[in-house]
Design a protein around this motif. Sequence first.
Motif, PDB file in Angstrom:
ATOM      1  N   GLY A   7       0.824  -1.121  -0.047  1.00  0.00           N
ATOM      2  CA  GLY A   7      -0.100   0.013  -0.014  1.00  0.00           C
ATOM      3  C   GLY A   7       0.664   1.130  -0.016  1.00  0.00           C
ATOM      4  O   GLY A   7       0.624   2.145  -0.741  1.00  0.00           O
ATOM      5  N   ALA A   8       1.914   1.297   0.746  1.00  0.00           N
ATOM      6  CA  ALA A   8       2.914   2.106   0.955  1.00  0.00           C
ATOM      7  C   ALA A   8       3.433   2.504  -0.496  1.00  0.00           C
ATOM      8  O   ALA A   8       3.773   3.813  -0.985  1.00  0.00           O
ATOM      9  N   ALA A   9       3.921   1.486  -1.088  1.00  0.00           N
ATOM     10  CA  ALA A   9       4.509   1.616  -2.544  1.00  0.00           C
ATOM     11  C   ALA A   9       3.741   2.133  -3.479  1.00  0.00           C
ATOM     12  O   ALA A   9       3.963   3.115  -4.303  1.00  0.00           O
ATOM     13  N   LEU A  10       2.308   1.848  -3.534  1.00  0.00           N
ATOM     14  CA  LEU A  10       1.426   2.198  -4.493  1.00  0.00           C
ATOM     15  C   LEU A  10       1.024   3.801  -4.186  1.00  0.00           C
ATOM     16  O   LEU A  10       0.921   4.511  -5.198  1.00  0.00           O
ATOM     17  N   ARG A  11       0.834   4.096  -2.808  1.00  0.00           N
ATOM     18  CA  ARG A  11       0.833   5.495  -2.519  1.00  0.00           C
ATOM     19  C   ARG A  11       1.936   6.191  -3.056  1.00  0.00           C
ATOM     20  O   ARG A  11       1.654   7.349  -3.599  1.00  0.00           O
ATOM     21  N   GLY A  12       3.236   5.723  -2.831  1.00  0.00           N
ATOM     22  CA  GLY A  12       4.558   6.533  -3.297  1.00  0.00           C
ATOM     23  C   GLY A  12       4.569   6.638  -4.870  1.00  0.00           C
ATOM     24  O   GLY A  12       5.042   7.606  -5.472  1.00  0.00           O
ATOM     25  N   LEU A  13       4.062   5.531  -5.558  1.00  0.00           N
ATOM     26  CA  LEU A  13       3.917   5.469  -6.990  1.00  0.00           C
ATOM     27  C   LEU A  13       2.786   6.612  -7.552  1.00  0.00           C
ATOM     28  O   LEU A  13       2.908   7.162  -8.850  1.00  0.00           O
ATOM     29  N   GLU A  14       1.763   6.807  -6.656  1.00  0.00           N
ATOM     30  CA  GLU A  14       0.798   7.931  -7.163  1.00  0.00           C
ATOM     31  C   GLU A  14       1.453   9.346  -7.363  1.00  0.00           C
ATOM     32  O   GLU A  14       1.382  10.116  -8.223  1.00  0.00           O
ATOM     33  N   TRP A  15       2.627   9.564  -6.284  1.00  0.00           N
ATOM     34  CA  TRP A  15       3.433  10.748  -6.705  1.00  0.00           C
ATOM     35  C   TRP A  15       4.359  10.961  -7.736  1.00  0.00           C
ATOM     36  O   TRP A  15       4.679  12.137  -7.970  1.00  0.00           O
ATOM     37  N   VAL A  16       4.509   9.916  -8.266  1.00  0.00           N
ATOM     38  CA  VAL A  16       5.129   9.741  -9.523  1.00  0.00           C
ATOM     39  C   VAL A  16       4.154   9.824 -10.804  1.00  0.00           C
ATOM     40  O   VAL A  16       4.112  10.486 -11.915  1.00  0.00           O
ATOM     41  N   GLY A  17       3.126   8.952 -10.799  1.00  0.00           N
ATOM     42  CA  GLY A  17       2.239   8.760 -11.722  1.00  0.00           C
ATOM     43  C   GLY A  17       1.446   9.857 -12.229  1.00  0.00           C
ATOM     44  O   GLY A  17       1.042  10.324 -13.336  1.00  0.00           O
ATOM     45  N   TYR A  18       0.641  10.525 -11.293  1.00  0.00           N
ATOM     46  CA  TYR A  18      -0.368  11.434 -11.565  1.00  0.00           C
ATOM     47  C   TYR A  18       0.242  12.757 -11.752  1.00  0.00           C
ATOM     48  O   TYR A  18      -0.082  13.325 -12.879  1.00  0.00           O
ATOM     49  N   PRO A  19       1.520  13.101 -11.302  1.00  0.00           N
ATOM     50  CA  PRO A  19       2.029  14.393 -11.837  1.00  0.00           C
ATOM     51  C   PRO A  19       2.503  13.929 -13.253  1.00  0.00           C
ATOM     52  O   PRO A  19       2.572  15.050 -14.135  1.00  0.00           O
ATOM     53  N   ALA A  20       2.971  12.811 -13.543  1.00  0.00           N
ATOM     54  CA  ALA A  20       3.482  12.536 -14.837  1.00  0.00           C
ATOM     55  C   ALA A  20       2.371  12.589 -15.848  1.00  0.00           C
ATOM     56  O   ALA A  20       2.369  13.295 -17.109  1.00  0.00           O
ATOM     57  N   LEU A  21       1.040  12.222 -15.585  1.00  0.00           N
ATOM     58  CA  LEU A  21      -0.091  12.476 -16.602  1.00  0.00           C
ATOM     59  C   LEU A  21      -0.475  13.701 -16.530  1.00  0.00           C
ATOM     60  O   LEU A  21      -0.678  14.015 -17.697  1.00  0.00           O
ATOM     61  N   ALA A  22      -0.352  14.571 -15.627  1.00  0.00           N
ATOM     62  CA  ALA A  22      -0.554  16.017 -15.600  1.00  0.00           C
ATOM     63  C   ALA A  22       0.324  16.610 -16.597  1.00  0.00           C
ATOM     64  O   ALA A  22       0.135  17.457 -17.312  1.00  0.00           O
ATOM     65  N   GLY A  23       1.686  16.087 -16.543  1.00  0.00           N
ATOM     66  CA  GLY A  23       2.585  16.733 -17.353  1.00  0.00           C
ATOM     67  C   GLY A  23       2.337  16.445 -18.895  1.00  0.00           C
ATOM     68  O   GLY A  23       2.647  17.130 -19.655  1.00  0.00           O
ATOM     69  N   ALA A  24       1.681  15.120 -18.879  1.00  0.00           N
ATOM     70  CA  ALA A  24       1.643  14.764 -20.521  1.00  0.00           C
ATOM     71  C   ALA A  24       0.456  15.606 -20.792  1.00  0.00           C
ATOM     72  O   ALA A  24       0.521  16.110 -22.011  1.00  0.00           O
ATOM     73  N   ALA A  42      -4.583  24.756 -15.429  1.00  0.00           N
ATOM     74  CA  ALA A  42      -5.228  23.548 -15.609  1.00  0.00           C
ATOM     75  C   ALA A  42      -4.496  22.275 -14.960  1.00  0.00           C
ATOM     76  O   ALA A  42      -5.167  21.668 -14.068  1.00  0.00           O
ATOM     77  N   VAL A  43      -3.258  22.245 -15.182  1.00  0.00           N
ATOM     78  CA  VAL A  43      -2.351  21.538 -14.224  1.00  0.00           C
ATOM     79  C   VAL A  43      -2.495  21.599 -12.809  1.00  0.00           C
ATOM     80  O   VAL A  43      -2.697  20.698 -11.897  1.00  0.00           O
ATOM     81  N   ALA A  44      -2.412  22.997 -12.393  1.00  0.00           N
ATOM     82  CA  ALA A  44      -2.580  23.399 -10.798  1.00  0.00           C
ATOM     83  C   ALA A  44      -3.945  22.767 -10.306  1.00  0.00           C
ATOM     84  O   ALA A  44      -4.220  22.303  -9.024  1.00  0.00           O
ATOM     85  N   ALA A  45      -5.021  22.848 -11.161  1.00  0.00           N
ATOM     86  CA  ALA A  45      -6.207  22.724 -10.649  1.00  0.00           C
ATOM     87  C   ALA A  45      -6.496  21.094 -10.533  1.00  0.00           C
ATOM     88  O   ALA A  45      -7.201  20.774  -9.631  1.00  0.00           O
ATOM     89  N   ALA A  46      -6.060  20.447 -11.322  1.00  0.00           N
ATOM     90  CA  ALA A  46      -6.125  19.101 -11.575  1.00  0.00           C
ATOM     91  C   ALA A  46      -5.303  18.265 -10.488  1.00  0.00           C
ATOM     92  O   ALA A  46      -5.782  17.502  -9.596  1.00  0.00           O
ATOM     93  N   LEU A  47      -4.184  18.903  -9.993  1.00  0.00           N
ATOM     94  CA  LEU A  47      -3.182  18.189  -9.201  1.00  0.00           C
ATOM     95  C   LEU A  47      -3.682  18.658  -7.721  1.00  0.00           C
ATOM     96  O   LEU A  47      -3.707  17.933  -6.716  1.00  0.00           O
ATOM     97  N   HIS A  48      -4.550  19.819  -7.669  1.00  0.00           N
ATOM     98  CA  HIS A  48      -5.003  20.451  -6.312  1.00  0.00           C
ATOM     99  C   HIS A  48      -6.221  19.410  -6.019  1.00  0.00           C
ATOM    100  O   HIS A  48      -6.286  18.877  -4.844  1.00  0.00           O
ATOM    101  N   ARG A  49      -7.183  19.059  -6.947  1.00  0.00           N
ATOM    102  CA  ARG A  49      -8.165  18.419  -6.754  1.00  0.00           C
ATOM    103  C   ARG A  49      -7.657  16.764  -6.357  1.00  0.00           C
ATOM    104  O   ARG A  49      -8.319  16.219  -5.439  1.00  0.00           O
ATOM    105  N   TRP A  50      -6.695  16.431  -7.076  1.00  0.00           N
ATOM    106  CA  TRP A  50      -6.024  15.154  -6.553  1.00  0.00           C
ATOM    107  C   TRP A  50      -5.384  15.277  -5.185  1.00  0.00           C
ATOM    108  O   TRP A  50      -5.953  14.214  -4.344  1.00  0.00           O
ATOM    109  N   ARG A  51      -4.992  16.106  -4.670  1.00  0.00           N
ATOM    110  CA  ARG A  51      -4.576  16.266  -3.434  1.00  0.00           C
ATOM    111  C   ARG A  51      -5.563  16.290  -2.436  1.00  0.00           C
ATOM    112  O   ARG A  51      -5.504  15.807  -1.453  1.00  0.00           O
ATOM    113  N   ARG A  52      -6.403  17.397  -2.742  1.00  0.00           N
ATOM    114  CA  ARG A  52      -7.432  17.331  -1.725  1.00  0.00           C
ATOM    115  C   ARG A  52      -8.581  16.504  -1.811  1.00  0.00           C
ATOM    116  O   ARG A  52      -9.049  16.029  -0.784  1.00  0.00           O
ATOM    117  N   ASP A  53      -9.023  16.100  -3.041  1.00  0.00           N
ATOM    118  CA  ASP A  53     -10.321  15.303  -2.929  1.00  0.00           C
ATOM    119  C   ASP A  53      -9.965  13.718  -3.380  1.00  0.00           C
ATOM    120  O   ASP A  53     -10.823  12.933  -3.456  1.00  0.00           O
TER     121      ASP A  53
END
Length: 196
Positions: A7-24, A42-53
């Motif tokens: 679970g910790a590894a998956l949560r750590g990978l989220e911090w790589v995967g989701y910013p990479a998707l936003a970057g794409a 728009a990147v800031a909005a999407a990453l804010h929603r990911w972090r908050r919600d």
Amino acid sequence: MGAGWAGAALRGLEWVGYPALAGAAFCLLALGVVTWLPALAAVAAALHRWRRDDDTRVFTGVIAAFPGYWRALWRHALLATAAPAAMLAAIAFLAGRPEPIAVPLLAVQVGGLAAFAVYHLALAAVAGRDPDDPAGWRARALVFGFGSPRRGLLLLAALLLAPLVALPLAVGPALFGPTLPVLAALVLLDREDPSH
């Protein structure tokens, strides 16, 4: 314990995967050259929603948020695209000049470019965090970017270091160059005003 590590590894990978998707998504939208600022917001909005919600639709979130930011920021984006090009041309010209006056003029251009970058990162973060207040974005971005020397230096450091940190990956600077500074700016915004 294995489930805990997994679970910790998956949560750590989220911090790589989701910013990479936003970057794409940012790279796709920024192909229009003058679209980089609304795309960054728009990147800031999407990453804010990911972090908050915990909204994991980061790629499509960037694409969906872009039209609103384009309508609000397109005039600013036109000027913001021309300004760094002029500053970079002046830096290239002054770097090769032997006159003593070229050194302070070069320093002014480099400082102006740094201030430009910090302000626009702050603007994107503020706009992404508060999409319903376009009238207040610019003033809040000025305060956020330059109200504290420490915060301004942290934003500048994030802008400079993000592409270097991502260099080991083939497309890392393109994917993480815009998103890591935005994440840093959002974290700093949260510390300043945790109510969001």
